[in-house]
Scaffold this motif. Structure first.
Motif, PDB file in Angstrom:
ATOM      1  N   THR A  68      64.554 -51.742 -57.788  1.00  0.00           N
ATOM      2  CA  THR A  68      65.078 -52.844 -56.981  1.00  0.00           C
ATOM      3  C   THR A  68      66.572 -53.021 -57.223  1.00  0.00           C
ATOM      4  OG1 THR A  68      62.921 -53.928 -57.101  1.00  0.00           O
ATOM      5  CG2 THR A  68      64.775 -55.280 -56.372  1.00  0.00           C
ATOM      6  N   TRP A  76      72.751 -57.398 -56.701  1.00  0.00           N
ATOM      7  CA  TRP A  76      71.802 -57.730 -57.761  1.00  0.00           C
ATOM      8  C   TRP A  76      72.411 -58.739 -58.740  1.00  0.00           C
ATOM      9  CZ3 TRP A  76      66.795 -57.334 -58.694  1.00  0.00           C
ATOM     10  CH2 TRP A  76      66.326 -57.516 -59.996  1.00  0.00           C
ATOM     11  N   VAL A  88      62.175 -58.194 -56.835  1.00  0.00           N
ATOM     12  CA  VAL A  88      61.332 -57.148 -57.419  1.00  0.00           C
ATOM     13  C   VAL A  88      59.925 -57.221 -56.829  1.00  0.00           C
ATOM     14  CG1 VAL A  88      60.224 -56.320 -59.549  1.00  0.00           C
ATOM     15  CG2 VAL A  88      62.654 -56.949 -59.565  1.00  0.00           C
ATOM     16  N   PHE A  91      60.097 -56.151 -53.050  1.00  0.00           N
ATOM     17  CA  PHE A  91      60.427 -54.733 -52.903  1.00  0.00           C
ATOM     18  C   PHE A  91      59.251 -53.875 -53.359  1.00  0.00           C
ATOM     19  CE2 PHE A  91      62.888 -50.814 -54.175  1.00  0.00           C
ATOM     20  CZ  PHE A  91      63.185 -50.426 -52.880  1.00  0.00           C
TER      21      PHE A  91
END
Length: 194
Positions: A68, A76, A88, A91
């Motif tokens: 991720t 991020w 997370v 994804f």
């Protein structure tokens, strides 16, 4: 289909965590490649069974957080810890859907694991494979793995040199630019519900 063959090998990470922890990365890929080609649920192509199989047996061998981070890129660091956890989770759901769909079309490919070029002390390696398909050109698939406390985990896959995880970066960056981190989370969530 090259994508389905490469995702089939990722789906091949269907071994117990204890076995995966102790296995050398190339031996792990080789063993699970053999396992996946024998799996009756994969051959049957039942979407619900494939999804359950991926969630139960693949996800534990995939470094979803690192994947991720690669996909989200520089954004991020802009996400709060709670947003990172949500990214997370969403994804991972997206990847489960993608891999399950690709595994459904897995047929008659053979997977050749190339000799590993790494030192025994390396904690990150690339395992190279060649997917052979009847009537089609072979496809090179590379798996980037990192060794952690729980053994080797895949954090990226490259099919013919193109990273499947990094491939999302442009789309995700545009979504963050237009709608922020929460917008990206909402978009991923909506895709996963569809």
């Amino acid at each position: 289909m090259a994508l389905s063959a490469s995702l089939a090998l990722i789906g091949a990470l269907l071994v117990s965590p204890a076995v995966a922890q102790d296995a050398a990365p190339d031996a792990l890929i080789r063993r699970v490649a053999e396992d996946v080609t024998q799996d009756k649920d994969i051959r049957a192509g039942d979407p619900a069974k494939l999804r359950a199989l991926v969630e139960k047996k693949l996800v534990p061998h995939f470094d979803a957080r690192r994947a991720t981070q690669i996909a989200v890129g520089v954004n991020w660091r802009r996400a709060t810890p709670q947003q990172q956890d949500e990214l997370v989770r969403e994804f991972t759901r997206l990847l489960v859907r993608t891999y399950s769909g690709a595994l459904a079309s897995y047929r008659d490919q053979t997977i050749e694991v190339m000799p590993l070029r790494a030192k025994s002390e390396d904690t990150e390696v690339t395992v190279r494979t060649r997917i052979r398909q009847p009537g089609a050109e072979s496809v090179m698939v590379e798996y980037d793995l990192a060794k952690g406390d729980s053994g080797w985990k895949v954090f990226d896959i490259r099919v013919a040199g193109i990273s499947l995880v990094a491939n999302y970066r442009t789309t995700f960056a545009e979504e963050v630019r237009n709608h922020g981190i929460d917008g990206l989370i909402s978009t991923l969530s909506a895709r996963n519900r569809a």
